[in-house]
Motif scaffolding. Structure first.
Motif, short mmCIF file in Angstrom:
data_model
loop_
_atom_site.label_atom_id
_atom_site.label_comp_id
_atom_site.label_asym_id
_atom_site.label_seq_id
_atom_site.Cartn_x
_atom_site.Cartn_y
_atom_site.Cartn_z
N VAL A 89 75.04 128.37 127.62
CA VAL A 89 74.69 127.03 128.12
C VAL A 89 75.77 126.52 129.08
O VAL A 89 75.47 125.87 130.09
CB VAL A 89 74.52 126.05 126.92
CG1 VAL A 89 74.34 124.62 127.40
CG2 VAL A 89 73.32 126.46 126.07
N GLU A 90 77.02 126.86 128.80
CA GLU A 90 78.12 126.40 129.66
C GLU A 90 78.08 127.09 131.02
O GLU A 90 78.30 126.48 132.06
CB GLU A 90 79.49 126.65 128.99
CG GLU A 90 79.80 125.72 127.83
CD GLU A 90 78.97 126.03 126.57
OE1 GLU A 90 78.50 127.19 126.43
OE2 GLU A 90 78.77 125.12 125.75
N GLU A 91 77.80 128.40 131.01
CA GLU A 91 77.68 129.11 132.30
C GLU A 91 76.49 128.58 133.09
O GLU A 91 76.57 128.36 134.29
CB GLU A 91 77.54 130.63 132.06
CG GLU A 91 78.85 131.29 131.66
CD GLU A 91 78.76 132.81 131.54
OE1 GLU A 91 79.80 133.43 131.24
OE2 GLU A 91 77.66 133.39 131.72
N ARG A 92 75.37 128.37 132.41
CA ARG A 92 74.19 127.82 133.08
C ARG A 92 74.51 126.44 133.68
O ARG A 92 74.09 126.12 134.80
CB ARG A 92 73.02 127.71 132.09
CG ARG A 92 71.81 126.93 132.60
CD ARG A 92 70.93 127.77 133.51
NE ARG A 92 69.87 127.03 134.16
CZ ARG A 92 68.57 127.17 133.91
NH1 ARG A 92 68.16 128.02 133.00
NH2 ARG A 92 67.67 126.50 134.59
N GLY A 93 75.29 125.65 132.95
CA GLY A 93 75.70 124.34 133.47
C GLY A 93 76.43 124.46 134.79
O GLY A 93 76.17 123.71 135.74
N LEU A 94 77.34 125.43 134.88
CA LEU A 94 78.09 125.62 136.13
C LEU A 94 77.21 126.18 137.24
O LEU A 94 77.41 125.86 138.42
CB LEU A 94 79.31 126.51 135.88
CG LEU A 94 80.41 125.79 135.09
CD1 LEU A 94 81.43 126.78 134.53
CD2 LEU A 94 81.13 124.76 135.98
N GLU A 96 74.10 125.36 137.57
CA GLU A 96 73.38 124.16 138.02
C GLU A 96 74.27 123.25 138.86
O GLU A 96 73.84 122.69 139.87
CB GLU A 96 72.81 123.40 136.82
CG GLU A 96 71.74 124.15 136.04
CD GLU A 96 70.46 124.40 136.83
OE1 GLU A 96 70.28 123.79 137.90
OE2 GLU A 96 69.65 125.24 136.40
N ASN A 97 75.53 123.10 138.43
CA ASN A 97 76.50 122.29 139.19
C ASN A 97 76.56 122.78 140.64
O ASN A 97 76.39 122.01 141.60
CB ASN A 97 77.86 122.43 138.51
CG ASN A 97 78.98 121.61 139.14
OD1 ASN A 97 79.02 121.40 140.34
ND2 ASN A 97 79.92 121.17 138.34
N TYR B 61 85.45 121.04 128.91
CA TYR B 61 84.45 121.55 129.86
C TYR B 61 84.08 120.40 130.80
O TYR B 61 83.68 119.32 130.38
CB TYR B 61 83.23 122.02 129.08
CG TYR B 61 82.08 122.55 129.89
CD1 TYR B 61 82.14 123.80 130.49
CD2 TYR B 61 80.90 121.80 130.03
CE1 TYR B 61 81.05 124.30 131.22
CE2 TYR B 61 79.82 122.30 130.75
CZ TYR B 61 79.91 123.54 131.35
OH TYR B 61 78.84 124.03 132.06
N LEU B 63 81.93 119.02 134.28
CA LEU B 63 80.74 119.30 135.09
C LEU B 63 80.47 118.09 135.98
O LEU B 63 80.73 116.96 135.59
CB LEU B 63 79.56 119.51 134.13
CG LEU B 63 78.44 120.48 134.51
CD1 LEU B 63 78.97 121.88 134.74
CD2 LEU B 63 77.39 120.51 133.40
N TYR B 64 79.94 118.34 137.18
CA TYR B 64 79.51 117.22 138.01
C TYR B 64 78.13 117.46 138.61
O TYR B 64 77.51 118.47 138.30
CB TYR B 64 80.55 116.85 139.07
CG TYR B 64 81.09 117.95 139.95
CD1 TYR B 64 82.28 118.57 139.65
CD2 TYR B 64 80.42 118.35 141.10
CE1 TYR B 64 82.80 119.57 140.46
CE2 TYR B 64 80.93 119.33 141.94
CZ TYR B 64 82.12 119.94 141.60
OH TYR B 64 82.61 120.91 142.42
N GLU B 65 77.67 116.50 139.43
CA GLU B 65 76.29 116.43 139.95
C GLU B 65 75.36 115.97 138.83
O GLU B 65 75.08 116.70 137.87
CB GLU B 65 75.81 117.78 140.51
CG GLU B 65 76.40 118.13 141.87
CD GLU B 65 75.87 117.22 143.00
OE1 GLU B 65 74.82 116.59 142.84
OE2 GLU B 65 76.55 117.15 144.02
N ALA B 68 72.57 118.25 137.44
CA ALA B 68 73.12 119.41 136.72
C ALA B 68 73.60 119.00 135.33
O ALA B 68 73.38 119.70 134.34
CB ALA B 68 74.27 120.04 137.51
N TYR B 72 72.26 120.26 131.63
CA TYR B 72 73.19 120.83 130.66
C TYR B 72 73.03 120.18 129.28
O TYR B 72 72.86 120.87 128.27
CB TYR B 72 74.63 120.67 131.18
CG TYR B 72 75.70 120.91 130.13
CD1 TYR B 72 75.96 122.19 129.66
CD2 TYR B 72 76.44 119.85 129.62
CE1 TYR B 72 76.94 122.42 128.69
CE2 TYR B 72 77.42 120.06 128.67
CZ TYR B 72 77.67 121.34 128.20
OH TYR B 72 78.64 121.55 127.25
#
Lengths: 217, 217
Positions: A89-94, A96-97, B61, B63-65, B68, B72
């Motif tokens: 989920v964390e990799e997918r988040g990045l 998407e970022n 962790y 994250l931006y945008e 995205a 997440y």
């Protein structure tokens, strides 16, 4: 049934094509000639009411917006071909970022440069030199942030190739091949290495070979 | 550890806040004053190199945008609170389709209207009436397509509320409350019913109550 992709000659649909090749999904393409206005045909507007390319059909399931289509096929064929969404989920988040960064910050000035430099003469419109200069400056600032990011990880979302990288291919290829602005990539060490890496992938080379750009300068 | 969201006074971060409330995730907010230039502080730029809001931190962790970040948290807490991504790969595909429409077609003219109508006087800049007219026309054409879509399904991605609907809340609330352009929504029967539905959700009412808009007309 084989998947269909509309508008393969253009840049945004090429995002989908390279994704499908990476995912080892068989597809056929349906030409749409924007210069002839085929994207405004009533039959086409039933598929894509905004009149843009691409559209995909997977059986009787229809989807549009290139980045949405890529996410759909990458998810549907998650265990097949190249993993393009990350493993957690964390990799997918990045992923998407950086896919959002491409869509919100990278693509707008890139798209303006494409229209101004590659399309204006075809459309009989004057080039707006101020707008070209302003867009190049904006794109340069984005690339400076990429340079910093890519000094820390091999790809945008981390040390794995993903949709975030892939989404940059079509328009950046225009910048390098058809706009005389390869220096924007080459002058940045890590961006340049990243570009050499992603643009030499067999999937992308195959797309370039099969579907030539409709407009060249 | 409680999740952090930076910039809660502004519209894009409110996408994240309403998503977190729908997902029943506890959060705290960190103010960022754009008028004081806090988004250009070196410490902030370490979190968000483009100098925009929002940013989120989930432990260590970052994250931006906004879109995205929503994806997440919606994915991480999939089995908790409101399901915002659809239940199948096909439903998720349609959520992504309409989330991209919001990002690529709805938000650009909406953002321009926000800057021109709500912000220009605060920034001491002249209003560009032609740009306002042009943006309103663009937004109207998008809303015509929404009207057709929403005559066939209750929400944008289908008969279920999702991130695609939710992402429209903050800027559309400006249009209705602070720009004197409520008629753009009210004059379209299905868009109007959809807006009444999504804007009356307790999650959104809570965000409005907790975090007032920083600029009002």
């Amino acid at each position: 049934m084989v998947v269909k992709v509309y508008g393969p000659a253009y840049a945004s649909p090429k995002r989908v094509l390279v994704c499908l090749i990476e995912k080892e999904v068989e597809f056929e393409t349906v030409p749409v000639d924007l210069l002839k206005g085929e994207h405004k045909d009533p039959e086409y507007l039933k598929l894509q009411p905004f009149g843009t390319v691409p559209v995909t059909q997977d059986g009787d399931y229809t989807l549009y917006e290139s980045r949405a289509i890529m996410r759909y096929y990458a998810e549907k064929y998650k265990s097949q071909g190249t993993d393009l969404l990350g493993k957690t989920v964390e990799e997918r988040g990045l992923v998407e970022n950086w896919l959002e960064v491409e869509a919100q910050s990278y693509n707008p000035p890139m798209f303006t440069l494409t229209v101004q430099i590659m399309l204006s003469s075809k459309l009989g419109l004057p080039r707006d030199e101020n707008l070209i200069k302003e867009s190049e400056e904006k794109l340069g600032k984005v690339l400076d942030i990429y340079e910093e990011r890519l000094s820390k990880s091999k790809y945008l979302a981390g040390n794995f190739f993903s949709l975030a990288d892939l989404s940059h291919l079509p328009f950046t290829q225009y910048l390098v091949d058809h706009m005389g602005k390869e220096y924007m990539i080459k002058s940045r060490k890590h961006v340049s290495a990243w570009w050499d890496d992603i643009s030499s992938r067999p999937s992308w080379q195959k797309v370039l070979q099969l579907y030539a750009a409709p407009f060249k300068n």
